[in-house]
Design a protein around this motif. Structure first.
Motif, short mmCIF file in Angstrom:
data_model
loop_
_atom_site.label_atom_id
_atom_site.label_comp_id
_atom_site.label_asym_id
_atom_site.label_seq_id
_atom_site.Cartn_x
_atom_site.Cartn_y
_atom_site.Cartn_z
N UNK A 199 -61.41 -3.71 -14.70
CA UNK A 199 -60.73 -3.13 -13.54
C UNK A 199 -59.24 -3.01 -13.86
N UNK A 200 -58.62 -1.95 -13.36
CA UNK A 200 -57.18 -1.76 -13.53
C UNK A 200 -56.53 -1.98 -12.18
N UNK A 201 -55.77 -3.07 -12.09
CA UNK A 201 -55.20 -3.50 -10.80
C UNK A 201 -53.77 -3.98 -11.06
N UNK A 202 -52.85 -3.72 -10.15
CA UNK A 202 -51.46 -4.16 -10.40
C UNK A 202 -51.26 -5.67 -10.23
N UNK A 203 -50.29 -6.18 -10.95
CA UNK A 203 -49.80 -7.54 -10.73
C UNK A 203 -48.32 -7.44 -10.36
N UNK A 204 -47.76 -8.51 -9.83
CA UNK A 204 -46.33 -8.57 -9.56
C UNK A 204 -45.97 -10.03 -9.35
N UNK A 205 -45.58 -10.72 -10.41
CA UNK A 205 -45.30 -12.15 -10.27
C UNK A 205 -44.42 -12.67 -11.40
N UNK A 206 -43.71 -13.76 -11.08
CA UNK A 206 -42.91 -14.45 -12.09
C UNK A 206 -43.56 -15.75 -12.53
N UNK A 207 -44.47 -16.25 -11.70
CA UNK A 207 -45.17 -17.50 -12.02
C UNK A 207 -46.67 -17.28 -11.93
N UNK A 208 -47.22 -16.70 -12.99
CA UNK A 208 -48.65 -16.43 -13.00
C UNK A 208 -49.30 -16.95 -14.26
N UNK A 209 -48.55 -17.84 -14.93
CA UNK A 209 -48.99 -18.40 -16.20
C UNK A 209 -49.93 -19.57 -15.89
N UNK A 210 -51.22 -19.23 -15.75
CA UNK A 210 -52.20 -20.23 -15.32
C UNK A 210 -52.38 -21.32 -16.37
N UNK A 211 -52.39 -22.55 -15.90
CA UNK A 211 -52.52 -23.69 -16.81
C UNK A 211 -53.51 -24.70 -16.27
N UNK A 212 -54.35 -25.22 -17.13
CA UNK A 212 -55.18 -26.38 -16.81
C UNK A 212 -55.22 -27.25 -18.07
N UNK A 213 -55.11 -28.58 -17.92
CA UNK A 213 -55.18 -29.44 -19.11
C UNK A 213 -56.56 -29.29 -19.78
#
Lengths: 79, 231
Positions: B136-150
């Protein structure tokens, strides 16, 4: 009493802001700076004269709000 | 079918979501203020994008304590579908309704662009109408979207197939250049282990009409309706 709370990213978590700062420092000639980790600092005025109670409350606040335990750890100092 | 769109101080995609639900999907929608304590009998809850409480401290950190979040939590615990978009995803992470956390984007840059995401599972209310592997082609718009899990949590999420969407190339290949924010395992969306709570960084409501430059977001939005209709 005043509590100081220091929140930092856990060592295992990449800190892009710290990385950018260290690169800038190297550009400025501070090649001896090996690593920089950026964190947050809070001062809490707590209405008690019991330093143990103040420390416990600051830690509770850090656990619940000031730090995210998935990515951050914290340290409390009472002054 | 009734949607509840939660409005936090600083939400700015609430009306877009409300519009998409009412005008594009033809469903009912109520905008509910964060200080309210009643979901008004909603069948599905949307936490919209924006900058709740100014993103102060951490994104979503304060919003999780808004009065309405107790109702959202109870609704989720009853199995009700909850969809968090962008800032809504960040709020669900902070509230502990989804696993993991968000970090600043790898390049420290606010990324506002169309991205390609691959559907990894159709067993969620947000992807029930898609097919596995669909891009799917969908827009994003964020500065904090760097998903992290240990690592241990990440393994559990992957083993349970809780990754809903991954950033890929247009033809669905994993490529570090196609990962806009540095998310671990290119994760763009995850669900909880019960699969009724879904958070995603892409904005489906910004891609639901040809006039908006794309309609792939409809796949997500129509999935919610399908999941509720067939449930």
């Amino acid at each position: 009493m005043r509590a100081r709370v220091f929140v930092t990213l856990k060592p295992s978590v990449f800190d892009p802001q710290g990385r950018t700062i260290v690169e800038a420092l190297h550009t400025m000639g501070y090649g001896d700076v090996g690593d920089v980790r950026q964190g947050k600092y809070f001062e809490l005025e707590i209405e008690t004269t019991d330093s143990a109670k103040a420390k416990a409350m600051a830690a509770e606040v850090a656990d619940k709000l000031l730090a995210n335990p998935v990515i951050e750890s914290y340290r409390v100092e009472i002054v | 079918m009734k949607f509840a769109v939660i409005v936090f101080p600083g939400s700015n995609c609430d009306h877009d979501a409300h519009y998409a639900v009412t005008q594009v999907l033809g469903q009912q929608s109520a905008l509910i203020w964060h200080k309210d304590t009643d979901l008004q009998g909603a069948d599905v809850v949307i936490l919209p994008g924006g900058f709740a409480h100014g993103d102060y401290l951490r994104t979503g950190a304060m919003a999780r304590f808004s009065p309405i979040m107790r109702e959202v939590q109870a609704f989720a615990e009853r199995g009700g579908p909850v969809i968090g978009i962008c800032n809504g995803f960040q709020i669900l992470l902070e509230a502990g309704l989804l696993p993991g956390a968000m970090l600043r984007n790898r390049g420290l840059k606010y990324r506002c662009e169309h991205v390609h995401v691959r559907v990894e599972t159709t067993d969620t209310p947000a992807t029930a109408g898609a097919y596995k592997g669909q891009v799917l082609t969908i827009p994003i718009g964020h500065g904090e979207g760097n998903y992290y899990a240990p690592p241990d949590l990440l393994k559990r999420i992957e083993d349970n197939q809780q990754v809903v969407l991954r950033y890929t190339t247009a033809d669905g290949r994993l490529d570090d250049d196609a990962n806009p924010n540095g998310s671990v395992n290119a994760i763009a969306s995850v669900c909880n282990d019960r699969r009724n709570v879904v958070g995603m960084m892409p904005h489906p409501e910004r891609a639901c009409e040809p006039a908006l430059g794309g309609t792939d977001g409809l796949v997500i939005l129509q999935s919610i309706v399908k999941a509720l209709t067939t449930a």
